[in-house]
Motif scaffolding. Structure first.
Motif, short mmCIF file in Angstrom:
data_model
loop_
_atom_site.label_atom_id
_atom_site.label_comp_id
_atom_site.label_asym_id
_atom_site.label_seq_id
_atom_site.Cartn_x
_atom_site.Cartn_y
_atom_site.Cartn_z
N THR A 1 7.74 -42.31 13.65
CA THR A 1 9.08 -42.52 14.20
C THR A 1 9.19 -41.84 15.56
OG1 THR A 1 9.99 -40.56 13.18
CG2 THR A 1 10.03 -42.57 11.87
N ILE A 2 10.27 -42.16 16.24
CA ILE A 2 10.50 -41.58 17.57
C ILE A 2 10.66 -40.07 17.47
CG2 ILE A 2 12.10 -41.54 19.48
CD1 ILE A 2 11.86 -44.35 19.64
N GLN A 3 11.33 -39.60 16.43
CA GLN A 3 11.53 -38.15 16.26
C GLN A 3 10.18 -37.44 16.09
OE1 GLN A 3 14.38 -36.63 16.61
NE2 GLN A 3 13.60 -34.60 16.13
N ASN A 4 9.30 -38.03 15.30
CA ASN A 4 7.98 -37.43 15.09
C ASN A 4 7.16 -37.44 16.38
OD1 ASN A 4 8.53 -36.92 12.44
ND2 ASN A 4 7.43 -38.70 11.66
N LYS A 5 7.30 -38.50 17.17
CA LYS A 5 6.58 -38.58 18.44
C LYS A 5 7.06 -37.49 19.40
CE LYS A 5 5.43 -43.49 18.36
NZ LYS A 5 5.63 -44.78 19.01
N ARG A 6 8.37 -37.24 19.42
CA ARG A 6 8.92 -36.20 20.30
C ARG A 6 8.43 -34.82 19.87
NH1 ARG A 6 15.19 -38.11 21.24
NH2 ARG A 6 14.66 -39.94 22.49
N ILE A 7 8.42 -34.56 18.58
CA ILE A 7 7.95 -33.26 18.09
C ILE A 7 6.47 -33.09 18.42
CG2 ILE A 7 7.50 -31.92 15.99
CD1 ILE A 7 10.08 -33.09 14.84
N PHE A 8 5.68 -34.14 18.19
CA PHE A 8 4.26 -34.09 18.50
C PHE A 8 4.03 -33.84 19.99
CE2 PHE A 8 0.25 -36.27 19.54
CZ PHE A 8 -0.61 -35.47 18.80
N ALA A 9 4.78 -34.53 20.83
CA ALA A 9 4.64 -34.36 22.28
C ALA A 9 5.03 -32.94 22.71
CB ALA A 9 5.47 -35.39 23.02
N SER A 10 6.09 -32.41 22.12
CA SER A 10 6.53 -31.05 22.45
C SER A 10 5.46 -30.03 22.07
CB SER A 10 7.83 -30.72 21.74
OG SER A 10 8.86 -31.58 22.16
N ILE A 11 4.92 -30.17 20.88
CA ILE A 11 3.87 -29.24 20.43
C ILE A 11 2.65 -29.37 21.33
CG2 ILE A 11 2.26 -28.77 18.55
CD1 ILE A 11 4.53 -29.51 16.62
N LEU A 12 2.31 -30.58 21.72
CA LEU A 12 1.15 -30.79 22.58
C LEU A 12 1.36 -30.13 23.95
CD1 LEU A 12 -1.55 -32.28 22.54
CD2 LEU A 12 -0.39 -34.21 23.61
N PHE A 13 2.53 -30.27 24.53
CA PHE A 13 2.81 -29.64 25.82
C PHE A 13 2.77 -28.13 25.73
CE2 PHE A 13 5.06 -33.70 27.09
CZ PHE A 13 4.12 -34.05 28.02
N VAL A 14 3.28 -27.56 24.65
CA VAL A 14 3.25 -26.10 24.48
C VAL A 14 1.81 -25.63 24.36
CG1 VAL A 14 3.83 -24.23 22.88
CG2 VAL A 14 5.56 -25.91 23.51
N LEU A 15 1.00 -26.31 23.59
CA LEU A 15 -0.39 -25.90 23.43
C LEU A 15 -1.17 -26.02 24.73
CD1 LEU A 15 -1.26 -27.35 19.91
CD2 LEU A 15 -0.82 -24.97 20.55
N ILE A 16 -0.91 -27.08 25.49
CA ILE A 16 -1.61 -27.25 26.77
C ILE A 16 -1.21 -26.15 27.74
CG2 ILE A 16 -1.76 -28.73 28.81
CD1 ILE A 16 -1.74 -31.12 26.92
N SER A 17 0.08 -25.80 27.76
CA SER A 17 0.52 -24.74 28.67
C SER A 17 -0.07 -23.39 28.28
CB SER A 17 2.04 -24.68 28.72
OG SER A 17 2.55 -24.29 27.45
N LEU A 18 -0.21 -23.15 26.97
CA LEU A 18 -0.83 -21.89 26.53
C LEU A 18 -2.29 -21.82 26.94
CD1 LEU A 18 0.73 -21.38 22.99
CD2 LEU A 18 1.21 -20.12 25.08
#
Length: 64
Positions: free
Chosen positions: A2-19
């Protein structure tokens, strides 16, 4: 997905990449060569001091 799951996945991905980007430390550049001994601070320092003294005396005499 779902769109909500995609947003959560994208947010987690951005946080991990920034770390990962922050974790990659860089070494400071090597220090430059030391200045040669006896180097003056500024060539015009003495001329500037004389000019300031002359200008101040001139202003004081003109005011009186």
């Amino acid at each position: 997905m779902t769109i909500q799951n995609k947003r959560i996945f994208a947010s987690i991905l951005f946080v991990l990449i920034s770390l990962v980007c922050v974790a990659q430390g860089s070494e400071p550049p090597p220090p430059g060569p030391p200045p040669p001994p006896g180097t003056p601070i500024d060539g015009g320092l003495l001329a500037g001091a004389f000019f300031a003294l002359f200008y101040g005396v001139k202003k004081l005499l003109k005011k009186s």
